[in-house]
Design a protein around this motif. Sequence first.
Motif: not given
Length: 127
Positions: A54, A67, A69, A123
């Motif tokens: 992050c 994170v 994604n 996120e």
Amino acid sequence: MEGIFREIYIDPSIRDKVKSLNPHGARVLTGSPERDGKDILFITSYKGNFFKPCPGTKKYICCKYKVFNVFVGCPYDCTYCILQGYLDHLTTYFYINFEKGFEEVERFLNENRNHIYRIGTGELGDS
């Protein structure tokens, strides 16, 4: 979820990788979205790392959150959502090569077996 996306764009570089797509009546186009919209989905591949630390926030102690994604954006219009003010586009991007991200997570966990980690998917997209 029928009717979320009005148009679906497929990046020409991955057109052959998308064998079948059932968009429930949405228009399927090849190319990039010419305009932004919550009802537009862009299917493409991602060139960077899916799994990363992050980025944190200034003035706060980092919590070591990780994170993952695999998409960016969200088709919904929730008034409380931070993404609407954070992202600079409305189109939802889905990365078809997300398997690479699972490999990144697996490699990280294999290399760091003696710790507990927090991993999230929200996120840049509303998971």
